[in-house]
Design a protein around this motif. Structure first.
Motif, mmCIF file in Angstrom:
data_model
loop_
_atom_site.group_PDB
_atom_site.id
_atom_site.type_symbol
_atom_site.label_atom_id
_atom_site.label_comp_id
_atom_site.label_asym_id
_atom_site.label_seq_id
_atom_site.Cartn_x
_atom_site.Cartn_y
_atom_site.Cartn_z
ATOM 1 N N UNK A 32 7.771 8.063 3.273
ATOM 2 C CA UNK A 32 6.099 7.093 3.728
ATOM 3 C C UNK A 32 6.448 5.785 3.185
ATOM 4 N N UNK A 33 7.089 5.387 2.652
ATOM 5 C CA UNK A 33 8.398 3.888 2.704
ATOM 6 C C UNK A 33 7.561 2.734 2.840
ATOM 7 N N UNK A 34 7.717 2.982 5.094
ATOM 8 C CA UNK A 34 7.562 2.492 5.362
ATOM 9 C C UNK A 34 5.563 2.424 6.165
ATOM 10 N N UNK A 35 5.631 3.276 6.133
ATOM 11 C CA UNK A 35 3.951 3.730 6.788
ATOM 12 C C UNK A 35 3.299 2.613 7.059
ATOM 13 N N UNK A 36 3.511 1.678 5.769
ATOM 14 C CA UNK A 36 2.033 -0.100 6.206
ATOM 15 C C UNK A 36 2.923 -1.058 6.128
ATOM 16 N N UNK A 37 3.932 -0.921 6.618
ATOM 17 C CA UNK A 37 4.527 -2.467 6.529
ATOM 18 C C UNK A 37 3.643 -3.246 7.155
ATOM 19 N N UNK A 56 -4.372 1.687 -6.655
ATOM 20 C CA UNK A 56 -4.386 1.191 -5.781
ATOM 21 C C UNK A 56 -3.422 0.285 -5.332
ATOM 22 N N UNK A 57 -3.220 -1.219 -5.976
ATOM 23 C CA UNK A 57 -2.269 -1.760 -5.068
ATOM 24 C C UNK A 57 -0.787 -1.442 -5.527
ATOM 25 N N UNK A 58 -0.447 -0.306 -6.244
ATOM 26 C CA UNK A 58 1.081 0.752 -6.066
ATOM 27 C C UNK A 58 0.998 1.486 -5.050
ATOM 28 N N UNK A 62 3.974 0.899 -2.794
ATOM 29 C CA UNK A 62 4.569 2.787 -1.979
ATOM 30 C C UNK A 62 4.766 2.178 -0.954
ATOM 31 N N UNK A 63 3.457 2.323 -0.014
ATOM 32 C CA UNK A 63 4.147 2.393 0.983
ATOM 33 C C UNK A 63 4.711 1.193 1.965
ATOM 34 N N UNK A 64 4.900 0.695 1.577
ATOM 35 C CA UNK A 64 5.377 -1.079 1.991
ATOM 36 C C UNK A 64 4.681 -2.205 2.249
ATOM 37 N N UNK A 65 3.701 -2.126 2.463
ATOM 38 C CA UNK A 65 2.462 -2.665 2.476
ATOM 39 C C UNK A 65 2.320 -3.531 1.372
ATOM 40 N N UNK A 66 1.410 -4.518 1.477
ATOM 41 C CA UNK A 66 1.039 -6.258 0.798
ATOM 42 C C UNK A 66 -0.108 -5.977 0.120
ATOM 43 N N UNK A 97 -7.385 -3.716 5.264
ATOM 44 C CA UNK A 97 -8.153 -2.925 4.627
ATOM 45 C C UNK A 97 -8.598 -3.930 2.613
ATOM 46 N N UNK A 98 -9.826 -3.325 2.282
ATOM 47 C CA UNK A 98 -10.012 -3.666 0.372
ATOM 48 C C UNK A 98 -11.167 -2.793 0.074
ATOM 49 N N UNK A 99 -10.294 -2.838 -1.227
ATOM 50 C CA UNK A 99 -10.903 -2.891 -2.152
ATOM 51 C C UNK A 99 -12.001 -3.305 -2.852
ATOM 52 N N UNK A 100 -13.123 -2.540 -3.678
ATOM 53 C CA UNK A 100 -14.059 -3.830 -4.018
ATOM 54 C C UNK A 100 -14.546 -2.690 -5.459
#
Ligand code: NCD
Length: 303
Positions: A32-37, A56-58, A62-66, A97-100
């Motif tokens: 899943x390392x590139x799922x959120x590239x 949440x940030x980790x 882990x999914x390749x996103x920022x 996507x946002x986390x609040x």
């Protein structure tokens, strides 16, 4: 577009699929390392946090996103008087996507109404904390191999503790769940939660003394007294050490009664309990990353 504002936003079947995905992500993280590239998560934290924000940030990393965001409302335009509605409209132009997390009950609901991207409620005042609940359920599923037929004790600040409100809402949908609420009278479970249980005919008992009931629990969910939600410091000081789980009390519990805690811990679990194999609160933190990975992937419709 989907959001996660309360744990009831996902059906029991959807939660099963989410937990299966989280287990698979735990076993095969590399898949899943590139799922959120190329995807970006904004974390908007108007209240202190260690685990939830970093978890949440980790998960996104882990999914390749920022990730981007703020961890202090004082450094955001909230300090200039901007509304949550305007902030999320703005963030919708930047992130996927946002986390609040916000001190006001209902802030995440407002954010979702004005958002063009999925919103994750990372805690709204004393109301709800659904990603903690997903963490708790995944942990329980792994420790006990089931989410049904459980006697679960929730102990501490049941009035202001948002984690317990969300957890009760979520667990109430499983079969043969018996709740045991353990709190000082001043910090009892709010009526809207007990009415929710009464309406559904779900069993709960209320106790003041932990020793009296610890022996019949399958799980004990400890919570901190929520100092920041008290109206005066005196009441906090009077109640903060009402419960201290120690080795002596653990000796009254079943051999397979796991102890959970959303953390941060203050005094309510003595550090001597940390080495007890039934102390599961740091394992719980680790499960939180996998379940948030599964959540992000699901809300972004990448799985
Ligand atoms: C909880 C919270 O913020 O509600 N912490 C967490 O997110 N794990 C519990 C607490 O602060 O007591």
């Amino acid at each position: 577009m989907r959001h996660l504002i309360t744990p009831l936003d996902f059906s029991v079947g959807e939660l099963d699929r989410l937990f299966d995905l989280a287990d698979d992500m735990r076993e095969h993280q590399e898949r899943y390392a590139h799922l959120c590239d190329g995807k970006k998560l904004a974390s908007l934290f108007y209240e202190p946090s260690t685990r939830t924000r970093l978890s949440i940030e980790t998960a996104m990393l882990n999914l390749g996103g920022r990730t981007m965001g703020f961890s202090d409302a004082g450094s955001s335009s909230a300090a200039k008087g901007e509304s949550v509605a305007d902030t999320i409209r703005t963030v919708s132009c930047f992130a996927d996507i946002a986390a609040i997390r916000h001190p006001k009950e209902g802030a995440a609901t407002v954010a979702a109404q004005f958002s063009r991207i999925p919103v994750i409620n990372a805690g709204d005042g004393g109301h709800q904390h659904p990603t903690q609940t997903l963490t708790d359920l995944l942990t329980i599923r792994n420790l006990k191999n089931r989410l049904s037929s459980l006697t679960i004790g929730l102990c501490g600040d049941l009035k202001f503790g948002r984690t317990v409100h969300s957890l009760v809402n979520a667990l109430a949908r499983y079969q043969d769940i018996r709740f045991v609420f353990i709190s000082p009278p001043e910090l009892r479970m709010p009526d809207y939660i007990t009415e929710f249980l009464d309406d559904r005919g779900i069993h709960y008992e209320e106790y003041i003394r932990l020793e009296e009931v610890i022996g019949k629990l399958d799980l004990l969910y400890m919570t901190r007294v929520q100092r920041e939600r008290f109206f005066n410091e005196e009441d906090y000081v009077r109640l903060r050490n009402f419960y201290i789980l120690d080795a002596e009390k653990m000796s009254l519990a079943k051999n397979d009664m796991f102890v959970l805690h959303p953390l941060p811990r203050v005094n309510e679990i003595s550090v001597e309990v940390d080495n007890d194999p039934r102390a599961a609160y740091f394992r719980q933190v680790q499960f939180g990353v996998y379940v948030r990975m599964a959540l992000i992937a699901t809300l972004l419709e990448l799985v």
